[in-house]
Design an enzyme around this catalytic site. Structure first.
Site, mmCIF file in Angstrom:
data_model
loop_
_atom_site.group_PDB
_atom_site.id
_atom_site.type_symbol
_atom_site.label_atom_id
_atom_site.label_comp_id
_atom_site.label_asym_id
_atom_site.label_seq_id
_atom_site.Cartn_x
_atom_site.Cartn_y
_atom_site.Cartn_z
ATOM 1 N N ASP A 299 -28.763 -77.792 -9.202
ATOM 2 C CA ASP A 299 -28.317 -76.433 -8.914
ATOM 3 C C ASP A 299 -27.389 -76.433 -7.699
ATOM 4 O OD1 ASP A 299 -31.060 -76.937 -7.532
ATOM 5 O OD2 ASP A 299 -30.196 -75.287 -6.396
ATOM 6 N N HIS B 10 -29.704 -83.128 -16.068
ATOM 7 C CA HIS B 10 -29.674 -81.697 -15.724
ATOM 8 C C HIS B 10 -28.954 -81.586 -14.382
ATOM 9 C CE1 HIS B 10 -31.160 -77.526 -15.770
ATOM 10 N NE2 HIS B 10 -31.255 -77.663 -14.453
ATOM 11 N N ASP C 78 -33.319 -87.625 -22.529
ATOM 12 C CA ASP C 78 -31.998 -87.571 -21.897
ATOM 13 C C ASP C 78 -31.175 -86.434 -22.495
ATOM 14 O OD1 ASP C 78 -29.719 -88.141 -20.465
ATOM 15 O OD2 ASP C 78 -29.041 -89.720 -21.828
ATOM 16 N N GLU D 88 -33.510 -83.956 -14.354
ATOM 17 C CA GLU D 88 -32.693 -83.392 -13.284
ATOM 18 C C GLU D 88 -32.424 -84.485 -12.254
ATOM 19 O OE1 GLU D 88 -32.288 -79.331 -10.580
ATOM 20 O OE2 GLU D 88 -34.243 -79.857 -11.436
#
Length: 568
Positions: free
Chosen positions: A174, A493, A535, A544
């Site tokens: 993020d 991710h 994956d 992530e």
């Protein structure tokens, strides 16, 4: 697209069983060399052949070992006697490995890459092609206009006050920046430099600061450290918990969204983590008075101010749900909440003592002595204080702490003989948690500490086993560092890797690893503890990336490169 990726993954994962799992990058000439082969009837031998097919070694596979963390049964292939540098394959029955290397500096490229991975996580500045290659991008989130969230409001800085908080690393997949997770991350990197200064002084990874007279590891640390300093309220010394959007951005490139950014409530955990990092940084950067005039003093002053705030507010816990009941807008990004702060108090006390040698800090640290040592993570930082006390050889602690650390390391090394994959990682199913790969790397750090204390090669061998785990000798068969290995992570991710239109993900990032919790509710093809990995980019519980996972990988891979003479 998601269905297509999942179908491919199911086919690929299913095909991977019945294969050979090994470090896909290579092996040091005189170090241990092992591979894990899933059992095949009537096959009890293996051979090592050159790239051209010439046989150079024949060995017996071990007796089958039933894994304690899945239904797999494994035979180990030990080819440690093969020491001549070159390119090889391993053959067992009708199976054949990809080409691997034997030689010196076999982890050099991946060791540099995981450090360079932090450059790709930089907020607020463009990544130029001459440094970032195909992954060049414009700057995202300048953070020069950040609002004081109502939860963080004071008389001097009312809600809505605009401050600047540029720089730093994006935390994970993020685009937010969190002090708590920056704490353990930055400290781990600073510790790598403290333990191997000569090695890191010559290590260059092609970042904008390369060649400025400061080692690149420290240059990269500085990029985040300067952001951390912006998170301290100059009026009282407290530290905001995070700099964040109100909610997560979508899977877009950084800077595409324009939603407001906030600093939120000051917390004791964030403030103590900040204290510890700034105190440690003051010790490290004191060695560069000409290149960085005044920085060490500024770091120590900031640490003293944050320490005083923590003493005044010892139980300001960050509870996002409770905060959202009182203030708007609600914040729904990563919480990093922590209700037990003994470990933060111990760590901060130790670092303040190491930086100042003032006895009061040592007295404070003694209030938090305990025997419940565990591998560090963002929520449990006690061992960081232990490592520092051993590093500075504080006589009141060193004999007892050395003995305890070696005993802990011995429990790790003793477990290897009964582990199907011959690694420290995977002693039991509790190793497979969210971010399990960072646990493997942090286990490696403890083993490196034991090696540094004793010079007993068994600890270096054990640390290497976990490097082997991360690079392919595991139940999934994956090399977990993006950009490396014959079976590599392709869909982490990680927002830039998803949104940039480039097939290959941003390189040098450590995927989280097997996690039977599967909190992302993706459709995992395998669900046992050591195989619960997929994956695909939606699988944030196992795939992530995060800065606190990359940092111990930086330490482990580079420490092994620095200490490889131990095998000669």
């Amino acid at each position: 697209m998601r269905v297509k990726l999942l179908t491919l993954c199911l086919i690929f994962c299913s095909a991977s069983y019945g294969q050979i799992a090994m470090n896909q990058l290579g092996f040091y000439s005189r170090a241990p060399k092992k591979a894990a082969v899933t059992v095949e009837p009537d096959v009890n031998e293996f051979t090592i052949v050159t790239e051209e097919g010439k046989e150079v070694f024949k060995g017996k596979l071990s007796e089958p070992i039933h894994s304690r963390n899945s239904s797999l049964t494994i035979c180990q292939a030990d080819f440690s006697p093969v020491e001549i540098p070159g390119k090889y394959r391993l053959k067992a029955g009708n199976r054949e490995s990809e080409i691997f290397t034997i030689g010196d500096h076999v982890l050099n490229d991946v060791a540099k890459a995981v450090l360079k991975g932090f450059y790709y996580q930089r907020s607020s500045e463009p990544l130029e092609e001459k440094y970032a290659g195909r992954w060049a991008r414009p700057a995202g989130h300048p953070d020069t206009q950040v609002e004081i969230h109502p939860s963080a409001a004071t008389q001097q800085r009312p809600a809505g006050t605009i401050i600047a908080s540029p720089g730093g690393w994006y935390d994970a997949g993020d685009y937010n920046k969190y002090i708590v997770n920056s704490g353990i991350t930055t400290a781990t990197l600073l510790s790598a430099y403290e333990d191997f200064p000569s090695y890191f002084q010559q290590l260059e990874v092609n970042i904008p600061e390369t060649g400025n007279g400061i080692p690149d590891l420290l240059n990269e640390i500085l990029y985040n450290l300067r952001w951390m300093l912006t998170m301290q309220d100059p009026n009282d010394g407290g530290v905001y918990h995070k700099c964040t959007n109100a909610s997560f951005d979508g899977m877009v490139m950084p800077g595409v969204t324009r939603t407001p950014r906030y600093v939120v409530q000051k917390s004791t955990a964030a403030t103590l983590d900040f204290t510890a990092v700034m105190a440690q940084a003051s010790r490290v950067f004191k060695q560069f008075p000409k290149e960085l005039p005044g920085l060490a003093d500024s770091c120590l002053s900031a640490a003293q101010q944050s320490w005083n705030w923590a003493l005044q507010y010892p139980d300001s816990l960050y509870n996002q749900q409770a905060m959202n009941r009182r203030f708007e807008p609600p914040i729904t990004t990563g919480e990093y909440g922590d209700n037990r702060l003994d470990d933060e108090w111990f760590w901060a006390s130790v670092e303040m003592y190491a930086a100042t040698l003032e006895p009061s800090y040592k007295v404070k640290a003694k209030e938090y002595l305990n025997d419940k040592w565990q591998i560090p993570d963002w929520k449990q930082v006690y061992m960081l204080g232990v490592y520092t006390l051993l590093r500075i050889k504080e006589p009141e602690f060193t004999p007892d702490f050395s003995e305890k650390l070696i005993a802990m390391a011995d429990r790790f090394t003793d477990s290897m003989s009964t582990n199907a994959f011959g690694t420290v990682m995977g002693r039991d199913s509790s190793d497979f948690i969210w971010g399990s790969n960072s646990l493997a790397a942090n286990q490696g750090i403890l083993l490196i500490q034991a090696y540094r204390l004793t010079k007993d090669i068994k600890y270096l061998d054990a640390a290497l086993s976990n490097a082997d785990y991360l690079l392919g000798r595991n139940a999934t068969g994956y090399c977990f560092v993006t950009g490396f290995g014959s079976k590599r992570v392709m869909h982490p991710h990680h927002r830039p890797s998803v949104a940039d239109g480039i097939d290959d993900p941003v390189p040098g990032l450590l995927s989280g690893g097997p996690n039977p919790g599967m909190q992302d509710h993706c459709n995992y093809p395998f669900t046992e503890p050591e195989t619960a990995y997929i994956d695909v980019s939606e699988a944030y519980a196992s795939n992530e990336i995060a800065i606190n996972w990359n940092a111990p990988a930086v330490y482990l891979f580079n420490a092994i490169e620095a200490e490889q003479a131990g095998w000669k």
